[in-house]
Write a protein that holds these residues in place. Structure first.
Motif, short mmCIF file in Angstrom:
data_model
loop_
_atom_site.label_atom_id
_atom_site.label_comp_id
_atom_site.label_asym_id
_atom_site.label_seq_id
_atom_site.Cartn_x
_atom_site.Cartn_y
_atom_site.Cartn_z
N PRO B 62 0.83 -1.22 0.00
CA PRO B 62 0.00 0.00 0.00
C PRO B 62 0.86 1.26 0.00
CG PRO B 62 -0.62 -1.49 1.80
CD PRO B 62 0.66 -2.02 1.22
N PHE B 63 0.30 2.34 -0.56
CA PHE B 63 0.91 3.65 -0.37
C PHE B 63 0.83 3.99 1.11
CE2 PHE B 63 -0.92 4.45 -4.79
CZ PHE B 63 0.29 4.32 -5.45
N GLU B 64 1.77 4.82 1.56
CA GLU B 64 1.71 5.25 2.96
C GLU B 64 1.07 6.63 3.05
OE1 GLU B 64 5.30 4.74 5.36
OE2 GLU B 64 5.93 3.20 3.93
N VAL B 65 0.20 6.78 4.03
CA VAL B 65 -0.43 8.08 4.26
C VAL B 65 0.66 9.08 4.66
CG1 VAL B 65 -2.06 9.36 5.72
CG2 VAL B 65 -2.65 7.06 4.90
N GLY B 66 0.62 10.25 4.03
CA GLY B 66 1.62 11.28 4.32
C GLY B 66 2.86 11.17 3.46
N GLN B 67 2.89 10.15 2.58
CA GLN B 67 4.03 10.01 1.66
C GLN B 67 3.54 10.21 0.22
OE1 GLN B 67 7.33 9.55 2.36
NE2 GLN B 67 6.66 9.98 4.46
N PRO B 68 4.47 10.56 -0.70
CA PRO B 68 4.04 10.76 -2.08
C PRO B 68 3.48 9.47 -2.69
CG PRO B 68 6.21 11.71 -1.73
CD PRO B 68 5.88 10.91 -0.51
N ILE B 69 2.46 9.66 -3.47
CA ILE B 69 1.98 8.57 -4.32
C ILE B 69 3.01 8.35 -5.41
CG2 ILE B 69 0.14 7.99 -5.97
CD1 ILE B 69 -1.74 9.60 -4.06
N ALA B 70 3.15 7.11 -5.86
CA ALA B 70 4.17 6.81 -6.87
C ALA B 70 3.58 5.88 -7.92
CB ALA B 70 5.40 6.17 -6.22
#
Lengths: 332, 332
Positions: B62-70
């Motif tokens: 999963p993407f991490e909340v507070g981190q850039p989407i990639a």
């Protein structure tokens, strides 16, 4: 000569009952060139035959109402017009539910009775054995150390799937419908066996039995057990879709949680199949099963009912979970 | 230097909205040995990214909340500490949604801009192209004259699946969500295209469009369209299970008619997959797609949105069916 026959009296709506079967005495004509007269020894009753009792299109033509039901039969040649099958030969073929019948010799296969009991050619060394062999070894291709789950594990096919998976070095988990069957599975070498009728949370029980997830699933049953297995699939899992006995007698389209998302996330392969898909490879399968049987690695378990008139009851018993291993009726 | 970045602000419950995205200015450090500084040219938005916005375990973290989407990005090297990628190189890689970023050169692939427009390496010659290539040609293995159905046919992957199936000599039927898309599919050579949003009886429409049944199904969508295709499967059908966009935003487990009985009767193979399953064969796929593109047999259709700040809107548009072909955002 005359023979008793069992005809399809009517198509079942939902679960079949004794009302679907009609006994009739039929005249059996003498064999002509290339034919043999057969005395039925063993009749196979199998869950797939439920499908043939319905009119719906399937992988095999429906039985006709007013005609004898037919399936796997082991028989003895008592009169022969074929040099290939002399009187006294034991054969296996797709034959009507009759005490006597006439068939073309070329539609029959000789049974090597020196290798195993004749009835085993309806089970371990016949259609169920080949179904387990190809479904597990060709579709699932289990590797040593992987976890294999089989539903309907105490049935004719399931018992063999579990034994074959143990030969491959797998952890084997089976589901079955009674404590006696569960005990039987464990005695045969299954690592875990679950009584799905008495276990309150089948999903939790399967998760406990497969702590490393499920790599291979051989499905004979469908429904809630299958839903639970889908939640345990490992990446690149393989599913041999062999039967769906939990749905054979339903009258409405069965519904449930959609599996596609789970199969997608795990890159799972699900392959529906019927043993005839592997027709060209049957000799290989029979040879390998015979070898393992001779080496004591495979046991051919049977539930034998006696008497031609008991064939319908033995068939109906499949859906009540009455058999462990191959259900066979001894006729003569 | 400073760069705008788009972070995952919160995980969506159901359909994602603009509230899931947070713009932030970040400090970009200078590249160190083996690294390059990149200026983002094109950002890919893809349906699979919805899965990464949830915390649930899937085939990709999963993407991490507070981190850039990639995700997939085409970028230009503007400062280099790597001999392999000099300043001015165009590259493609899995990179954050940022105007500028730093990456290890070995995680990037050079883009041969002489062969096709740079953005095509996010579509026809990138992940969607390879997804269509392996899903259709390896899993479905369509033969000339067979019928191939593709759902989500006007999407990045679906448009290519249809074109590849035409190259194989198949009858191709696609489903899409607007009359414009349907017209576009027909212009691209699809034999039949169905607007699933306006067709009152999708099952009947599919049956009419596939009078000889369905041999191959490339599923991007799931749900009612897939249910209808299951009823049309021919014996030994093959299903490439690529996406289930109709269910990505649901909050309850989706339910529907159980497919197993239909897959069983037809000996159908259903294979879930993700393009990374074929990682070792990507060069083969890119080479073949490039060859067909150069020969004019494959068209790389795109819906291009302009502006870094439009990335969230372009992503959300995927679920509103706003794109035809590959959805790409031109950043610089």
């Amino acid at each position: 000569m005359k023979s008793q026959a069992i005809l399809l009296a009517s198509r079942p709506q939902g679960a079949p009952t004794a009302a679907q079967f009609q006994f009739e005495t039929r005249e059996i004509s003498a064999p002509t060139e290339g034919q043999v007269l057969l005395k039925t020894l063993y009749v196979s009753v199998d869950p797939y035959m439920r499908g043939r009792m319905s009119a719906a299109k399937s992988y095999i033509a429906p039985f006709e109402v007013g005609q004898p039901i037919a399936g796997g039969v082991v028989a003895e040649v008592i009169e022969s017009q074929s040099a290939a099958l002399p009187v006294g030969s034991t054969v296996v073929g797709n034959l009507p539910w009759q005490e006597f019948s006439v068939a073309d010799a070329k539609t029959l296969n000789p049974v090597p009775v020196d290798k195993a009991p004749a009835s085993y050619f309806l089970g371990l060394l016949g259609m169920p054995g080949l179904t387990a062999y190809f479904g597990l070894l060709d579709i699932c291709q289990p590797k040593a150390g992987e976890t294999v789950v089989v539903s309907g594990a105490a049935g004719a096919v399931g018992l063999l799937v579990g034994q074959l998976a143990k030969i491959q070095g797998c952890r084997v988990v089976g589901t079955a419908g009674s404590d006696e069957k569960v005990a039987h599975l464990k005695a045969l070498g299954f690592d875990e066996a679950i009584n799905y009728k008495t276990t309150p949370d089948i999903a939790q029980a399967l998760a406990n039995a497969a702590p490393n997830g499920v790599d291979c699933y051989f499905d004979n049953v469908g429904g809630a057990i299958t839903d639970a297995v889908y939640d345990l699939l490992n990446k690149h899992a393989r599913i041999a879709l062999c039967g769906q006995i939990s749905t054979y007698n339903v009258t409405e389209t069965p519904t449930g949680p959609r599996p596609e998302g789970k199969l997608l996330k795990t890159s799972t392969k699900l392959q529906g199949f019927i043993v005839s898909d592997y027709h060209s490879r049957w000799p290989e399968g029979v040879a390998k099963l015979t070898e393992w049987y001779a080496a004591g690695k495979l046991k051919g378990e049977e539930t034998i009912t006696e008497g031609f008139d008991q064939i319908p009851a033995a068939f109906l018993g499949l859906f009540a979970g009455e058999n462990t291993g191959k259900a066979v009726v001894k006729v003569a």
